[in-house]
Design a protein around this motif. Structure first.
Motif, PDB file in Angstrom:
ATOM      1  N   LYS A  85      45.857  47.327  40.049  1.00 17.55           N
ATOM      2  CA  LYS A  85      45.058  48.143  40.960  1.00 17.55           C
ATOM      3  C   LYS A  85      43.570  47.826  40.834  1.00 17.55           C
ATOM      4  O   LYS A  85      42.821  47.847  41.812  1.00 17.55           O
ATOM      5  CB  LYS A  85      45.296  49.626  40.660  1.00 17.55           C
ATOM      6  CG  LYS A  85      44.786  50.563  41.722  1.00 17.55           C
ATOM      7  CD  LYS A  85      44.974  52.032  41.346  1.00 17.55           C
ATOM      8  CE  LYS A  85      46.363  52.319  40.841  1.00 17.55           C
ATOM      9  NZ  LYS A  85      46.551  53.720  40.444  1.00 17.55           N
ATOM     10  N   LEU A  86      43.133  47.495  39.619  1.00 12.93           N
ATOM     11  CA  LEU A  86      41.733  47.145  39.391  1.00 12.93           C
ATOM     12  C   LEU A  86      41.415  45.702  39.795  1.00 12.93           C
ATOM     13  O   LEU A  86      40.258  45.293  39.783  1.00 12.93           O
ATOM     14  CB  LEU A  86      41.378  47.338  37.917  1.00 12.93           C
ATOM     15  CG  LEU A  86      41.298  48.786  37.441  1.00 12.93           C
ATOM     16  CD1 LEU A  86      41.187  48.832  35.928  1.00 12.93           C
ATOM     17  CD2 LEU A  86      40.133  49.492  38.087  1.00 12.93           C
ATOM     18  N   GLY A  87      42.444  44.936  40.115  1.00 13.89           N
ATOM     19  CA  GLY A  87      42.223  43.550  40.520  1.00 13.89           C
ATOM     20  C   GLY A  87      42.159  42.577  39.359  1.00 13.89           C
ATOM     21  O   GLY A  87      41.738  41.440  39.532  1.00 13.89           O
ATOM     22  N   LEU A  88      42.585  42.993  38.175  1.00 12.06           N
ATOM     23  CA  LEU A  88      42.556  42.112  37.011  1.00 12.06           C
ATOM     24  C   LEU A  88      43.835  41.292  36.884  1.00 12.06           C
ATOM     25  O   LEU A  88      43.849  40.247  36.246  1.00 12.06           O
ATOM     26  CB  LEU A  88      42.334  42.924  35.734  1.00 12.06           C
ATOM     27  CG  LEU A  88      41.013  43.686  35.687  1.00 12.06           C
ATOM     28  CD1 LEU A  88      40.952  44.568  34.463  1.00 12.06           C
ATOM     29  CD2 LEU A  88      39.848  42.729  35.717  1.00 12.06           C
ATOM     30  N   LEU A  89      44.915  41.780  37.458  1.00 15.31           N
ATOM     31  CA  LEU A  89      46.176  41.050  37.513  1.00 15.31           C
ATOM     32  C   LEU A  89      46.578  40.930  38.973  1.00 15.31           C
ATOM     33  O   LEU A  89      46.293  41.825  39.776  1.00 15.31           O
ATOM     34  CB  LEU A  89      47.286  41.801  36.770  1.00 15.31           C
ATOM     35  CG  LEU A  89      47.245  41.861  35.261  1.00 15.31           C
ATOM     36  CD1 LEU A  89      48.416  42.694  34.746  1.00 15.31           C
ATOM     37  CD2 LEU A  89      47.266  40.499  34.635  1.00 15.31           C
ATOM     38  N   LYS A  90      47.239  39.845  39.294  1.00 18.04           N
ATOM     39  CA  LYS A  90      47.812  39.719  40.628  1.00 18.04           C
ATOM     40  C   LYS A  90      49.246  39.240  40.483  1.00 18.04           C
ATOM     41  O   LYS A  90      49.581  38.518  39.542  1.00 18.04           O
ATOM     42  CB  LYS A  90      46.985  38.784  41.497  1.00 18.04           C
ATOM     43  CG  LYS A  90      46.777  37.401  40.945  1.00 18.04           C
ATOM     44  CD  LYS A  90      45.853  36.613  41.840  1.00 18.04           C
ATOM     45  CE  LYS A  90      45.555  35.266  41.208  1.00 18.04           C
ATOM     46  NZ  LYS A  90      44.639  34.486  42.009  1.00 18.04           N
ATOM     47  N   GLU A  91      50.080  39.669  41.415  1.00 11.10           N
ATOM     48  CA  GLU A  91      51.492  39.328  41.356  1.00 11.10           C
ATOM     49  C   GLU A  91      51.728  38.023  42.112  1.00 11.10           C
ATOM     50  O   GLU A  91      51.254  37.856  43.242  1.00 11.10           O
ATOM     51  CB  GLU A  91      52.330  40.453  41.942  1.00 11.10           C
ATOM     52  CG  GLU A  91      53.763  40.398  41.545  1.00 11.10           C
ATOM     53  CD  GLU A  91      54.496  41.698  41.776  1.00 11.10           C
ATOM     54  OE1 GLU A  91      55.702  41.724  41.517  1.00 11.10           O
ATOM     55  OE2 GLU A  91      53.869  42.674  42.220  1.00 11.10           O
ATOM     56  N   THR A  92      52.462  37.117  41.484  1.00 13.27           N
ATOM     57  CA  THR A  92      52.762  35.835  42.112  1.00 13.27           C
ATOM     58  C   THR A  92      53.984  35.975  43.017  1.00 13.27           C
ATOM     59  O   THR A  92      54.652  37.005  43.026  1.00 13.27           O
ATOM     60  CB  THR A  92      53.035  34.755  41.047  1.00 13.27           C
ATOM     61  OG1 THR A  92      54.202  35.121  40.302  1.00 13.27           O
ATOM     62  CG2 THR A  92      51.859  34.590  40.107  1.00 13.27           C
ATOM     63  N   ASP A  93      54.278  34.933  43.759  1.00 15.90           N
ATOM     64  CA  ASP A  93      55.459  34.935  44.641  1.00 15.90           C
ATOM     65  C   ASP A  93      56.751  35.063  43.848  1.00 15.90           C
ATOM     66  O   ASP A  93      57.735  35.588  44.341  1.00 15.90           O
ATOM     67  CB  ASP A  93      55.496  33.655  45.476  1.00 15.90           C
ATOM     68  CG  ASP A  93      54.333  33.578  46.446  1.00 15.90           C
ATOM     69  OD1 ASP A  93      53.773  34.641  46.792  1.00 15.90           O
ATOM     70  OD2 ASP A  93      53.967  32.454  46.845  1.00 15.90           O
ATOM     71  N   SER A  94      56.735  34.586  42.603  1.00 13.64           N
ATOM     72  CA  SER A  94      57.940  34.652  41.762  1.00 13.64           C
ATOM     73  C   SER A  94      58.075  35.997  41.039  1.00 13.64           C
ATOM     74  O   SER A  94      59.021  36.191  40.292  1.00 13.64           O
ATOM     75  CB  SER A  94      57.929  33.512  40.745  1.00 13.64           C
ATOM     76  OG  SER A  94      56.795  33.618  39.903  1.00 13.64           O
ATOM     77  N   GLY A  95      57.120  36.900  41.242  1.00 12.98           N
ATOM     78  CA  GLY A  95      57.212  38.234  40.645  1.00 12.98           C
ATOM     79  C   GLY A  95      56.507  38.362  39.301  1.00 12.98           C
ATOM     80  O   GLY A  95      56.513  39.439  38.711  1.00 12.98           O
ATOM     81  N   LEU A  96      55.909  37.285  38.803  1.00 13.24           N
ATOM     82  CA  LEU A  96      55.180  37.343  37.541  1.00 13.24           C
ATOM     83  C   LEU A  96      53.760  37.843  37.788  1.00 13.24           C
ATOM     84  O   LEU A  96      53.229  37.716  38.889  1.00 13.24           O
ATOM     85  CB  LEU A  96      55.115  35.961  36.895  1.00 13.24           C
ATOM     86  CG  LEU A  96      56.440  35.340  36.471  1.00 13.24           C
ATOM     87  CD1 LEU A  96      56.216  33.918  35.985  1.00 13.24           C
ATOM     88  CD2 LEU A  96      57.106  36.169  35.403  1.00 13.24           C
TER      89      LEU A  96
END
Length: 106
Positions: A85-96
Motif C-alpha cells: 500500500k505504501l508502494g515499497l513492494l509491488k506484485e509481479t505477474d507471477s504473484g511474487l
C-alpha cells in the motif's frame, strides 16, 4: 584441523543506502520505524542472485517467514500488504512481491 562448517542462513551482504530515509520525509505519517524494520527484514529475505528471474523478489512463503520471525502467518501477510500500500513492494505477474526501490540495494 577440524573446521565445523554449518549452513549459514544468509550469505554475502546487503547494502542499505541512506536514501531509504527519504521515505520518512515529506510528512509521510504512514511510514514509521516498525514499517521500516519490516521493509528491511523483507529485503534481507529476497532473492539477490542477479542470474535468477526472481531477482529482488520475496520467494519465501509466509509460513517460513512467520516461523523465522516468530509471529503469525496473518501478521506477515498484513505487513506485506502495508508495504504494498505504501508502494515499497509491488506484485509481479507471477504473484511474487518485488522490492519497488531495488536500485537502492545495488
Amino acid at each position: 584441523m577440524n573446521i565445523n562448517v554449518k549452513g549459514k542462513p544468509f550469505k554475502g551482504y546487503i547494502y542499505f543506502m541512506r536514501a531509504i530515509m527519504l521515505l520518512f520525509q515529506n510528512e509521510n505519517k504512514s511510514l514509521d520505524f516498525g514499517t521500516l524494520g519490516t521493509f528491511i527484514a523483507i529485503a534481507s529475505e529476497c532473492d539477490w542472485d542477479r542470474k535468477h528471474p526472481t531477482y529482488g523478489c520475496l520467494t519465501k512463503p509466509d509460513e517460513y517467514l512467520a516461523r523465522r520471525w516468530r509471529c503469525n502467518n496473518s501478521t506477515v501477510w498484513r505487513k506485506k500488504m502495508d508495504l504494498k500500500k505504501l508502494g515499497l513492494l509491488k506484485e509481479t505477474d507471477s504473484g511474487l512481491f518485488r522490492l519497488h526501490y531495488i536500485e537502492w540495494f545495488e
